[in-house]
Design a protein around this motif. Structure first.
Motif, mmCIF file in Angstrom:
data_model
loop_
_atom_site.group_PDB
_atom_site.id
_atom_site.type_symbol
_atom_site.label_atom_id
_atom_site.label_comp_id
_atom_site.label_asym_id
_atom_site.label_seq_id
_atom_site.Cartn_x
_atom_site.Cartn_y
_atom_site.Cartn_z
ATOM 1 N N UNK A 1 0.737 -1.292 0.140
ATOM 2 C CA UNK A 1 0.212 0.109 -0.158
ATOM 3 C C UNK A 1 0.846 1.759 -0.177
ATOM 4 N N UNK A 2 2.610 0.990 -0.278
ATOM 5 C CA UNK A 2 3.274 2.631 -0.342
ATOM 6 C C UNK A 2 3.499 2.711 0.707
ATOM 7 N N UNK A 3 3.197 1.958 1.665
ATOM 8 C CA UNK A 3 4.114 2.800 3.136
ATOM 9 C C UNK A 3 6.042 2.181 3.325
ATOM 10 N N UNK A 4 6.425 3.149 3.830
ATOM 11 C CA UNK A 4 7.754 3.395 3.960
ATOM 12 C C UNK A 4 8.536 2.855 5.112
ATOM 13 N N UNK A 5 8.882 1.753 5.340
ATOM 14 C CA UNK A 5 9.676 2.093 7.327
ATOM 15 C C UNK A 5 10.791 1.951 7.566
ATOM 16 N N UNK A 6 10.138 2.930 8.328
ATOM 17 C CA UNK A 6 11.057 3.729 9.277
ATOM 18 C C UNK A 6 12.839 3.007 9.428
ATOM 19 N N UNK A 7 13.570 3.726 9.500
ATOM 20 C CA UNK A 7 14.008 3.287 10.587
ATOM 21 C C UNK A 7 14.930 2.108 11.871
ATOM 22 N N UNK A 8 15.640 1.358 11.810
ATOM 23 C CA UNK A 8 15.350 0.571 13.155
ATOM 24 C C UNK A 8 16.622 1.311 14.405
ATOM 25 N N UNK A 9 15.573 1.512 14.926
ATOM 26 C CA UNK A 9 16.395 1.157 16.687
ATOM 27 C C UNK A 9 16.668 0.767 17.635
ATOM 28 N N UNK A 10 16.683 -0.553 17.372
ATOM 29 C CA UNK A 10 16.440 -1.857 17.839
ATOM 30 C C UNK A 10 17.781 -1.579 18.336
ATOM 31 N N UNK A 11 18.014 -2.897 19.893
ATOM 32 C CA UNK A 11 19.626 -3.298 19.676
ATOM 33 C C UNK A 11 19.073 -4.382 18.476
#
Length: 265
Positions: A225-235
């Motif tokens: 649906x055109x969504x983007x994934x933000x940067x992962x800041x998880x350990x």
């Protein structure tokens, strides 16, 4: 506790037009509930029905009654210790840019129904809706969400292997192997599953289960649906291999610690 002016907060941080273009983001999260919190969900849904537009994909009479019905239909067992998590809610949302990309309200409802199908496949007992008690699309003036309430019922889990030794309190101690490591045995029960939040998510990745969920949802649903994934800041230990490759994450990077400071001064 200081009272918060939520109206001011919404007007300042939600309604205000952004000064720069933002990516379209679709969100997925998990909320957990204890047994004594079930009535609060009924109150919340009733309040939403009076104030907002609520459409049920799967309606229910009351949370407690629906919970009991699922326990009976699945023949699930439950170790009631008072503080156990007995119900979870998978919540789907998005930012304004994401919702504005749809041509109509019907397309948004179709998207939420695709999310519901995803829930059935991902957390449904035996990939069905049997452990799902309610699913509601709630449209507010400034946001919209799909709430899917379900029992974390699992067909497989770990059990401690007990030894004949006892503690000072006369409790049997866990058996250990030759290396001194605690021993467990795997149990699989389709006809008598277990209601357990911890074992439910262990069966879905353990430490990386929530990260796996977000990544999997992005690949299978929101990306379409055109969504983007933000940067992962998880350990890094809580990040999937696919995420590590995508975001160039590695052990010892500046986000691979509980606390970090990237201010320029």
């Amino acid at each position: 506790m200081k009272n918060i002016d939520y109206k001011y907060y919404r007007n300042k941080y939600v309604d205000e037009e952004p000064s720069f273009p933002r990516d379209k983001h679709a969100t997925i999260s998990v909320i957990s509930h204890k047994k004594n919190e079930l009535a609060v969900i009924d109150e919340y849904l009733k309040d939403c029905e009076q104030r907002f537009d609520v459409e049920y994909i799967k309606p229910m009479s009351s949370v407690e009654q629906a919970w009991e019905e699922v326990m009976k239909s699945t023949n699930a067992t439950f170790n009631n210790r008072g503080k156990n998590i007995v119900l979870e809610c998978m919540q789907f949302g998005g930012n304004r840019e994401f919702w504005n990309s749809f041509d109509s309200e019907q397309e948004i409802k179709d998207y939420f129904r695709a999310c519901y199908k995803y829930v059935e496949w991902k957390i449904g007992f035996l990939h069905t809706h049997e452990n799902i008690i309610c699913a509601a699309i709630i449209t507010e003036p400034n946001r919209r969400n799909l709430f899917v309430y379900y029992l974390p019922v699992t067909k497989k889990w770990l059990r401690k292997v007990l030894s004949d030794d006892e503690s000072e309190a006369d409790n049997r101690l866990q058996q250990r192997n030759e290396e001194g490591m605690p021993m467990y045995w795997h149990r699989v029960e389709i006809d008598e599953p277990l209601l357990s939040h911890s074992e439910f998510w262990k069966a879905r990745g353990g430490l990386t289960s929530y990260s796996d969920l977000q990544e999997d949802f992005y690949v299978k649903v929101s990306k379409q649906y055109g969504a983007k994934r933000g940067k992962s800041y998880s350990l890094v230990k809580n990040t999937t291999l696919r995420q590590q490759e995508r975001y160039g994450r590695f052990e010892g990077d500046k986000y691979d610690e509980l606390y970090y400071d990237d201010l320029p001064f």
